[in-house]
Motif scaffolding. Structure first.
Motif, mmCIF file in Angstrom:
data_model
loop_
_atom_site.group_PDB
_atom_site.id
_atom_site.type_symbol
_atom_site.label_atom_id
_atom_site.label_comp_id
_atom_site.label_asym_id
_atom_site.label_seq_id
_atom_site.Cartn_x
_atom_site.Cartn_y
_atom_site.Cartn_z
ATOM 1 N N ILE A 118 44.196 56.979 37.693
ATOM 2 C CA ILE A 118 43.987 55.448 38.496
ATOM 3 C C ILE A 118 43.570 54.435 37.285
ATOM 4 C CG2 ILE A 118 42.040 54.611 39.896
ATOM 5 C CD1 ILE A 118 42.044 57.188 41.332
ATOM 6 N N TYR A 119 42.821 54.692 36.247
ATOM 7 C CA TYR A 119 42.623 53.799 35.210
ATOM 8 C C TYR A 119 43.874 53.158 34.797
ATOM 9 C CZ TYR A 119 37.611 56.012 35.032
ATOM 10 O OH TYR A 119 36.509 56.402 35.166
ATOM 11 N N GLY A 120 44.763 53.961 34.565
ATOM 12 C CA GLY A 120 45.963 53.406 33.732
ATOM 13 C C GLY A 120 46.726 52.666 34.728
ATOM 14 N N LEU A 121 46.795 53.082 36.032
ATOM 15 C CA LEU A 121 47.707 52.261 36.802
ATOM 16 C C LEU A 121 46.895 50.747 37.231
ATOM 17 C CD1 LEU A 121 48.500 55.017 39.697
ATOM 18 C CD2 LEU A 121 50.064 53.684 38.018
ATOM 19 N N SER A 122 45.429 50.781 37.204
ATOM 20 C CA SER A 122 44.684 49.792 37.272
ATOM 21 C C SER A 122 45.121 48.708 36.327
ATOM 22 C CB SER A 122 43.048 50.044 37.164
ATOM 23 O OG SER A 122 42.756 50.712 38.232
ATOM 24 N N TRP A 123 45.079 49.149 35.017
ATOM 25 C CA TRP A 123 45.344 48.317 33.884
ATOM 26 C C TRP A 123 46.888 47.738 33.824
ATOM 27 C CZ3 TRP A 123 42.337 45.693 30.530
ATOM 28 C CH2 TRP A 123 41.124 46.220 30.461
ATOM 29 N N GLY A 124 47.902 48.850 34.283
ATOM 30 C CA GLY A 124 49.249 48.574 34.578
ATOM 31 C C GLY A 124 49.561 47.618 35.642
ATOM 32 N N LEU A 125 48.901 47.736 36.601
ATOM 33 C CA LEU A 125 49.155 46.950 37.718
ATOM 34 C C LEU A 125 48.666 45.468 37.453
ATOM 35 C CD1 LEU A 125 48.448 48.930 40.976
ATOM 36 C CD2 LEU A 125 50.630 47.994 40.415
ATOM 37 N N ALA A 126 47.639 45.454 36.626
ATOM 38 C CA ALA A 126 47.023 43.840 36.241
ATOM 39 C C ALA A 126 48.224 43.416 35.203
ATOM 40 C CB ALA A 126 45.778 44.090 35.624
ATOM 41 N N ALA A 127 48.600 44.009 34.443
ATOM 42 C CA ALA A 127 49.645 43.494 33.569
ATOM 43 C C ALA A 127 51.019 43.073 34.308
ATOM 44 C CB ALA A 127 49.890 44.356 32.387
ATOM 45 N N ALA A 128 51.295 43.821 34.999
ATOM 46 C CA ALA A 128 52.690 43.561 35.933
ATOM 47 C C ALA A 128 52.410 42.465 36.603
ATOM 48 C CB ALA A 128 52.851 44.883 37.072
ATOM 49 N N SER A 129 51.392 42.343 37.346
ATOM 50 C CA SER A 129 51.128 41.291 38.473
ATOM 51 C C SER A 129 50.896 39.774 37.687
ATOM 52 C CB SER A 129 49.769 41.464 39.058
ATOM 53 O OG SER A 129 49.805 42.611 39.982
ATOM 54 N N ARG A 130 50.493 39.970 36.498
ATOM 55 C CA ARG A 130 50.075 38.639 35.656
ATOM 56 C C ARG A 130 51.782 38.093 35.148
ATOM 57 N NH1 ARG A 130 46.307 35.350 36.634
ATOM 58 N NH2 ARG A 130 44.139 36.415 36.911
ATOM 59 N N ARG A 131 52.282 39.220 34.863
ATOM 60 C CA ARG A 131 53.642 38.874 34.372
ATOM 61 C C ARG A 131 54.571 38.208 35.429
ATOM 62 N NH1 ARG A 131 54.105 43.278 32.102
ATOM 63 N NH2 ARG A 131 55.505 44.407 33.937
ATOM 64 N N TRP A 132 54.497 38.971 36.421
ATOM 65 C CA TRP A 132 55.259 38.372 37.818
ATOM 66 C C TRP A 132 54.843 37.176 38.106
ATOM 67 C CZ3 TRP A 132 54.758 36.725 42.442
ATOM 68 C CH2 TRP A 132 55.788 36.708 43.582
ATOM 69 N N LEU A 133 53.567 36.634 38.121
ATOM 70 C CA LEU A 133 53.354 35.354 38.441
ATOM 71 C C LEU A 133 53.590 34.273 37.440
ATOM 72 C CD1 LEU A 133 49.637 35.964 39.822
ATOM 73 C CD2 LEU A 133 51.717 35.171 40.988
ATOM 74 N N ASP A 134 53.584 34.673 35.826
ATOM 75 C CA ASP A 134 53.883 33.855 35.112
ATOM 76 C C ASP A 134 55.769 33.647 35.000
ATOM 77 O OD1 ASP A 134 51.480 33.774 33.766
ATOM 78 O OD2 ASP A 134 51.862 35.211 32.343
ATOM 79 N N GLU A 135 56.156 34.748 35.405
ATOM 80 C CA GLU A 135 57.858 34.461 35.596
ATOM 81 C C GLU A 135 58.106 33.608 36.930
ATOM 82 O OE1 GLU A 135 59.283 38.264 35.943
ATOM 83 O OE2 GLU A 135 58.897 38.710 33.643
ATOM 84 N N TYR A 136 57.284 33.935 38.099
ATOM 85 C CA TYR A 136 57.593 33.281 39.386
ATOM 86 C C TYR A 136 57.149 31.627 39.005
ATOM 87 C CZ TYR A 136 56.907 31.660 44.149
ATOM 88 O OH TYR A 136 57.007 30.818 45.174
ATOM 89 N N ARG A 137 56.192 31.281 38.350
ATOM 90 C CA ARG A 137 55.665 29.929 38.076
ATOM 91 C C ARG A 137 56.930 29.063 37.219
ATOM 92 N NH1 ARG A 137 49.647 31.867 36.959
ATOM 93 N NH2 ARG A 137 48.823 31.684 39.106
#
Length: 424
Positions: free
Chosen positions: A377-396
């Motif tokens: 759960i700890y790992g997925l929490s940080w992994g999802l945070a990175a993936a979400s931020r990267r997706w938003l940066d690419e989307y913008r």
């Protein structure tokens, strides 16, 4: 990032790794599968994002603190094994984090179904043991008739079943397809969780469900879904109440439930009880920069502290304890921010966050410092945070390019084109 050519095999290995995590009585299965999976991902390209760095830094400092605290007790086998276990689960947390940097949706699905399969087997084993089918009661239950299933401790089994139960509840409320299948899977899992008679696990399930329903309501994209969510939630609680009443109609179950359904047992209270030992240990730990040494608290007090935050200071010293507190606070903050981001990963982030919160509460009453599913759960929490931020940066970025292109088509530039300059 596009999927790797060998992605189907990687997904299978990841699901198998999570599935074997449900078999604590056979540690070798999870250990070998984890080593094989992490090694395979590393050989085929395990990507790193700079946003993963804080997690890796926290885990590195925490384990270094443990190694420092271990030095005076190198001849104590239990301390050595304790630190090895901590390093191992920290490695799996880093792996789950970095695995989200590529093909995250499919990998999350593989993790989810591996988790559901493992939870189903573990809970069914516990129910078989409770009913003593084929004489297996001695293998899958502990003292006082508490179900342990494929785990060594009913408390850990109950807490392990919380996240898969939340996944099933979330998908039942969100997806109209396969609802009967999800109900069929959820029933044994909830029954197995109940038969652990773990007060912490019961509370974790209640807290996790409340957080999940609240976040689903807040993050819903339209009022129609909110209305359906409210209706299905009421129906689910009604069905759960009927099932609960039916279970308690069995005298044996009702008797054990009444005994366990108390805030404090005899071993919790008193100067030498669980909470008394925790209070008495605080002045002692303030004078020990290296703590008592890894897994040595029980040598000074009747038993381990049953408080993960206290255990961090007792086993890893001041450096490890402070690092652990900073890690927990940081994980909570980045997970909350991820839940509120409108990305394709938001539904998974909601479930993971709903599973994280009750575990952080449980940290106050049980030692969770080496729970393999919690470090996932700890790992997925940080992994999802990175993936979400990267997706938003690419989307913008691509949205900006599309906007600029459309603007130029509608209002072409009036500046004269550049003329080629004669060569000198």
């Amino acid at each position: 990032m596009p999927a790797h050519a060998g992605e189907p095999f990687l997904l299978l290995m990841m699901a198998l790794m999570v599935f074997t995590g449900a078999f604590v009585i056979f540690d070798i299965a999870y250990n070998l599968t984890s080593i094989a999976t992490v090694g395979l991902f590393a050989l085929m390209g395990l990507r790193f994002d700079r946003r993963n760095a804080p997690l890796l830094l926290f885990l590195m400092v925490f384990n270094i603190a443990g190694l420092i605290a271990l030095q005076p007790h190198l001849d104590f086998a239990e301390s050595r094994d304790f630190i090895i276990g901590t390093c191992f689960v920290a490695t799996t947390a880093a792996f789950f984090c970095m695995a989200m940097n590529q093909n995250a949706i499919q990998r999350l699905e593989a993790i989810k179904w591996g988790l559901l399969a493992g939870a189903s087997v573990a809970s069914l084993a516990g129910i078989i043991g409770y009913l003593n089918i084929a004489g297996l009661g001695a293998f899958f239950t502990m003292h006082e008739g508490r179900v342990s299933g494929t785990f060594r401790d009913p408390n850990v089994l109950g807490s392990f079943l919380v996240l898969p139960a939340l996944f099933l509840i979330h998908d039942f409320l969100r997806e109209p397809r396969l609802r009967l299948l999800r109900v069929a899977l959820l029933g044994p899992i909830l029954l197995g969780l109940f038969l652990t008679y773990s007060r912490g696990s019961w509370a974790a399930m209640v807290i996790g469900t409340a957080v999940l329903l609240g976040l689903m309501f807040v993050t819903a994209r339209n009022d129609q879904f909110r209305a359906r969510l409210t209706l299905l939630t009421l129906a689910g609680f009604f069905a759960l109440a009927i099932g609960f009443a039916a279970i308690l109609s069995v005298d044996q179950i009702a008797e054990v439930f009444a005994d366990r359904f108390t805030l404090q047992k005899d071993y919790d209270s008193g100067p030498s009880g669980r909470f008394g030992n925790q209070l008495r240990s605080l002045p002692d730990l303030l004078s020990r920069p290296l703590g008592h040494g890894p897994n040595r608290f029980w040598l000074y007090y009747p038993e381990n502290p049953h408080n993960t935050y206290l255990m961090a200071f007792a086993s890893y010293g001041w450096l490890g304890g402070i690092t652990f507190l900073a890690f927990i606070i940081s994980t909570l903050l980045i997970s909350w921010r991820t839940v509120l981001l409108r990305t394709p990963f938001q539904p998974y982030a909601v479930v993971i966050f709903a599973g994280l919160i009750p575990h952080l509460v449980q940290n106050f009453q049980i030692d969770t410092d080496r729970w393999r599913h919690l470090f996932m759960i700890y790992g997925l929490s940080w992994g999802l945070a990175a993936a979400s931020r990267r997706w938003l940066d690419e989307y913008r970025f691509y949205a900006h390019l599309a906007y600029a292109s459309a603007r130029d088509r509608i209002r072409p530039s009036t500046a004269p084109p550049l003329q080629p300059q004669p060569a000198e």
